[in-house]
Design a protein around this motif. Structure first.
Motif, PDB file in Angstrom:
ATOM      1  N   SER A 297     -22.055  -8.930  19.518  1.00  0.00           N
ATOM      2  CA  SER A 297     -21.492  -9.942  18.635  1.00  0.00           C
ATOM      3  C   SER A 297     -22.431 -10.232  17.489  1.00  0.00           C
ATOM      4  N   LYS A 298     -21.867 -10.521  16.320  1.00  0.00           N
ATOM      5  CA  LYS A 298     -22.673 -10.847  15.154  1.00  0.00           C
ATOM      6  C   LYS A 298     -22.926 -12.340  15.043  1.00  0.00           C
ATOM      7  N   ARG A 299     -22.567 -13.093  16.052  1.00  0.00           N
ATOM      8  CA  ARG A 299     -22.835 -14.527  16.035  1.00  0.00           C
ATOM      9  C   ARG A 299     -24.339 -14.762  16.034  1.00  0.00           C
ATOM     10  N   SER A 300     -24.815 -15.498  15.045  1.00  0.00           N
ATOM     11  CA  SER A 300     -26.242 -15.732  14.917  1.00  0.00           C
ATOM     12  C   SER A 300     -26.702 -16.830  15.850  1.00  0.00           C
TER      13      SER A 300
ATOM     14  N   ALA B 216     -13.982  -9.689  16.591  1.00  0.00           N
ATOM     15  CA  ALA B 216     -15.194  -9.527  15.787  1.00  0.00           C
ATOM     16  C   ALA B 216     -16.089  -8.432  16.359  1.00  0.00           C
ATOM     17  N   ASP B 217     -16.242  -8.408  17.672  1.00  0.00           N
ATOM     18  CA  ASP B 217     -17.046  -7.355  18.289  1.00  0.00           C
ATOM     19  C   ASP B 217     -16.468  -5.973  17.995  1.00  0.00           C
ATOM     20  N   ASP B 218     -15.145  -5.892  18.005  1.00  0.00           N
ATOM     21  CA  ASP B 218     -14.485  -4.623  17.708  1.00  0.00           C
ATOM     22  C   ASP B 218     -14.713  -4.219  16.257  1.00  0.00           C
ATOM     23  N   LEU B 219     -14.585  -5.173  15.337  1.00  0.00           N
ATOM     24  CA  LEU B 219     -14.774  -4.879  13.919  1.00  0.00           C
ATOM     25  C   LEU B 219     -16.225  -4.530  13.598  1.00  0.00           C
TER      26      LEU B 219
ATOM     27  N   VAL C  79     -12.570 -19.434  13.742  1.00  0.00           N
ATOM     28  CA  VAL C  79     -12.126 -18.044  13.832  1.00  0.00           C
ATOM     29  C   VAL C  79     -12.506 -17.279  12.561  1.00  0.00           C
ATOM     30  N   ILE C  80     -12.269 -17.887  11.399  1.00  0.00           N
ATOM     31  CA  ILE C  80     -12.644 -17.246  10.127  1.00  0.00           C
ATOM     32  C   ILE C  80     -14.131 -16.911  10.126  1.00  0.00           C
ATOM     33  N   ARG C  81     -14.929 -17.857  10.535  1.00  0.00           N
ATOM     34  CA  ARG C  81     -16.387 -17.702  10.522  1.00  0.00           C
ATOM     35  C   ARG C  81     -16.831 -16.595  11.477  1.00  0.00           C
ATOM     36  N   GLU C  82     -16.220 -16.546  12.647  1.00  0.00           N
ATOM     37  CA  GLU C  82     -16.559 -15.511  13.630  1.00  0.00           C
ATOM     38  C   GLU C  82     -16.210 -14.121  13.104  1.00  0.00           C
ATOM     39  N   ILE C  83     -15.009 -13.984  12.553  1.00  0.00           N
ATOM     40  CA  ILE C  83     -14.585 -12.690  12.012  1.00  0.00           C
ATOM     41  C   ILE C  83     -15.450 -12.299  10.819  1.00  0.00           C
ATOM     42  N   ALA C  84     -15.764 -13.260   9.947  1.00  0.00           N
ATOM     43  CA  ALA C  84     -16.552 -12.966   8.744  1.00  0.00           C
ATOM     44  C   ALA C  84     -17.964 -12.526   9.081  1.00  0.00           C
ATOM     45  N   ALA C  85     -18.527 -13.002  10.189  1.00  0.00           N
ATOM     46  CA  ALA C  85     -19.865 -12.573  10.587  1.00  0.00           C
ATOM     47  C   ALA C  85     -19.895 -11.082  10.882  1.00  0.00           C
ATOM     48  N   ALA C  86     -18.770 -10.539  11.348  1.00  0.00           N
ATOM     49  CA  ALA C  86     -18.682  -9.111  11.642  1.00  0.00           C
ATOM     50  C   ALA C  86     -18.181  -8.315  10.445  1.00  0.00           C
ATOM     51  N   ASP C  87     -17.185  -8.846   9.747  1.00  0.00           N
ATOM     52  CA  ASP C  87     -16.590  -8.160   8.593  1.00  0.00           C
ATOM     53  C   ASP C  87     -16.071  -9.228   7.648  1.00  0.00           C
ATOM     54  N   SER C  88     -16.834  -9.502   6.604  1.00  0.00           N
ATOM     55  CA  SER C  88     -16.488 -10.621   5.726  1.00  0.00           C
ATOM     56  C   SER C  88     -15.231 -10.372   4.913  1.00  0.00           C
ATOM     57  N   SER C  89     -14.894  -9.116   4.652  1.00  0.00           N
ATOM     58  CA  SER C  89     -13.667  -8.829   3.924  1.00  0.00           C
ATOM     59  C   SER C  89     -12.449  -9.261   4.734  1.00  0.00           C
ATOM     60  N   ILE C  90     -12.437  -8.929   6.018  1.00  0.00           N
ATOM     61  CA  ILE C  90     -11.329  -9.337   6.872  1.00  0.00           C
ATOM     62  C   ILE C  90     -11.358 -10.845   7.073  1.00  0.00           C
ATOM     63  N   GLY C  91     -12.556 -11.430   7.129  1.00  0.00           N
ATOM     64  CA  GLY C  91     -12.657 -12.885   7.212  1.00  0.00           C
ATOM     65  C   GLY C  91     -12.050 -13.568   6.004  1.00  0.00           C
ATOM     66  N   GLU C  92     -12.285 -13.001   4.805  1.00  0.00           N
ATOM     67  CA  GLU C  92     -11.696 -13.582   3.596  1.00  0.00           C
ATOM     68  C   GLU C  92     -10.181 -13.427   3.585  1.00  0.00           C
ATOM     69  N   LEU C  93      -9.691 -12.263   3.964  1.00  0.00           N
ATOM     70  CA  LEU C  93      -8.240 -12.070   4.037  1.00  0.00           C
ATOM     71  C   LEU C  93      -7.606 -13.081   4.979  1.00  0.00           C
ATOM     72  N   LEU C  94      -8.234 -13.283   6.129  1.00  0.00           N
ATOM     73  CA  LEU C  94      -7.694 -14.222   7.104  1.00  0.00           C
ATOM     74  C   LEU C  94      -7.783 -15.660   6.597  1.00  0.00           C
ATOM     75  N   GLY C  95      -8.900 -15.994   5.932  1.00  0.00           N
ATOM     76  CA  GLY C  95      -9.051 -17.348   5.400  1.00  0.00           C
ATOM     77  C   GLY C  95      -8.030 -17.663   4.323  1.00  0.00           C
ATOM     78  N   ARG C  96      -7.822 -16.729   3.413  1.00  0.00           N
ATOM     79  CA  ARG C  96      -6.810 -16.941   2.376  1.00  0.00           C
ATOM     80  C   ARG C  96      -5.413 -17.023   2.997  1.00  0.00           C
TER      81      ARG C  96
END
Length: 426
Positions: free
Chosen positions: A2-5, A31-34, A82-99
């Motif tokens: 996991s990319k969780r800091s 996130a782990d998968d991404l 959820v946005i933050r967790e996904i963005a830690a692994a892949d920020s592009s997908i995190g931004e898509l999900l946030g928008r």
């Protein structure tokens, strides 16, 4: 992994739907998968169809439905986690999900509750990914840059025809529905409309070789004679006078801005986590020096100056998180208040979101820049760990807003009691 800091604090438990505890675990699995192939996908820069399929399979697009007796959705706090967790692994997908989450509330901000409920039910069933932008560029006469609207609606016997071209920061090639602000050519009225990008009159032109956030699907979209039929495709009207904008509708840009703040915080935390793993696996080769260096012997990296640097970066991430959390809590309460939200409450939310933006943008840039130094040229190799992508992503994301303007609004509110404008422009 996991990319969780380690810098990420535990989020306070939400008390609305009972499913809230499930979604962080689901997001962590995604996130782990991404994270496994994040670097390879960033370098390839292809449209994120496969990534979004993973997100859909996990049920994340339908997450931010208003919670209620049926417990069909969850609240903003959980969605932001959820946005933050996904963005830690892949920020592009995190931004898509946030928008997507911010735009999925457009019908509630501008339409009737009944219409919003029906639209959200269909969107959840079909796992829509929302894209677009509710703003109407070129119509702010007080800005001194009035150039005319980019998108226009020409009245017809059955509704309108949408024409024009507009640039978007995300979702150009992958969105299932587009929420757009456009101006009626006859009345000058600004309307928020919903468009299916699969219509033949819609042409997407994705951007290639962006500096960062390469998988968001940024680019421009052209509209030529695209039919828009009320009431299904017209979500509502937007007053041009800010004094006529309801405080609840004015939460729309704040929701988007806060979502992007969580993306930025996720980038910082993801960079810290990955750099920590790198430093543990590849410690410095020179012997530690200094009177207190012996206290760190036997640790993965015994350099006290490196430990100091990481301590400063973790503290910066903690500071940003501490500012972001009250903004998230305040906006979550504002969404629950709905049309009962007052002007004062909206102003307080706007100031908290502005503070979160200013602090997080600076922290994200500081952390990602410093990590490039701490990893000491690891990215010089073609198959390096790719720490530069965190800096590139943070740079592109933070360039979308100006911390200076946010800080000025905060100062004006603090000194003069001035309310941030009730605008729909991000």
């Amino acid at each position: 992994m996991s990319k969780r800091s380690a810098a990420c604090p535990v989020a306070p438990p939400a008390n609305e739907p009972s499913q809230d505890g499930i979604w962080p675990m689901v997001a962590r699995e995604v996130a782990d998968d991404l994270a496994v192939d994040a670097l390879l996908r960033d370098r390839a820069g292809k449209p994120p169809f496969d990534e979004l399929q993973r997100v859909r399979e996990a049920g994340l697009p339908a997450l931010l439905m208003p919670p209620g007796p049926t417990q069909a959705g969850t609240d903003l706090r959980t969605a932001c986690a959820v946005i933050r967790e996904i963005a830690a692994a892949d920020s592009s997908i995190g931004e898509l999900l946030g928008r997507h989450y911010a735009l999925s509330w457009s019908a509630r901000f501008f339409g009737t509750p009944e219409r919003a409920a029906a639209l959200e039910h269909r969107a959840a069933e079909e796992q829509w990914l929302w894209g677009g932008d509710i703003g109407v560029p070129g119509t702010e006469a007080d800005s001194g840059t009035e150039t005319g609207p980019e998108l226009t609606l020409t009245p017809t016997s059955g509704g309108y025809l949408l024409n024009g071209r507009r640039a978007f920061a995300a979702g150009v090639a992958v969105a299932d529905r587009l929420v757009l602000g456009a101006v009626c050519t006859e009345t000058g009225e600004s309307l928020v409309v919903l468009v299916d990008p699969a219509h033949p009159g819609v042409t997407a032109d994705p951007s290639h070789d962006r500096l960062g956030q390469r998988l968001t699907g940024a680019g421009s979209i052209g509209f030529e004679g695209v039919p828009v039929s009320p009431p299904d495709q017209v979500l509502g009207a937007v007053p041009r006078d800010e004094h006529d904008v309801s405080p609840f509708a004015a939460l729309a840009p704040l929701a988007l801005r806060l979502a992007l703040v969580h993306v930025g915080l996720g980038i910082a935390e993801g960079a810290l986590a990955e750099a920590r793993d790198f430093s543990r696996a590849a410690p410095r080769t020179w012997p530690p020096s200094g009177p207190d260096s012996g206290a760190y012997e036997g640790l993965p990296d015994g350099d006290p100056y490196l430990l100091l640097a990481y301590g400063e970066l973790v503290a910066a991430a903690h500071t940003a998180a501490a500012v972001v959390e009250p903004a998230t809590e305040a906006l979550a309460r504002g969404l629950v208040a709905g049309r009962e939200l007052g002007v004062e409450e909206r102003a307080d939310i706007a100031v908290l979101v502005a503070a979160a933006e200013a602090v997080t943008s600076r922290s994200a840039m500081r952390i990602t820049t410093r990590i490039l130094e701490l990893t000491d040229g690891a990215d010089a190799l073609a198959d390096g760990p790719g720490f530069d992508r965190f800096w590139r992503n943070a740079r592109v994301l933070t360039a979308q807003g100006s911390p200076t303007h946010r800080l000025r609004d905060i100062g004006d509110h603090f000194l003069n009691g001035t309310h941030p404008p009730l605008t729909l422009h991000v």
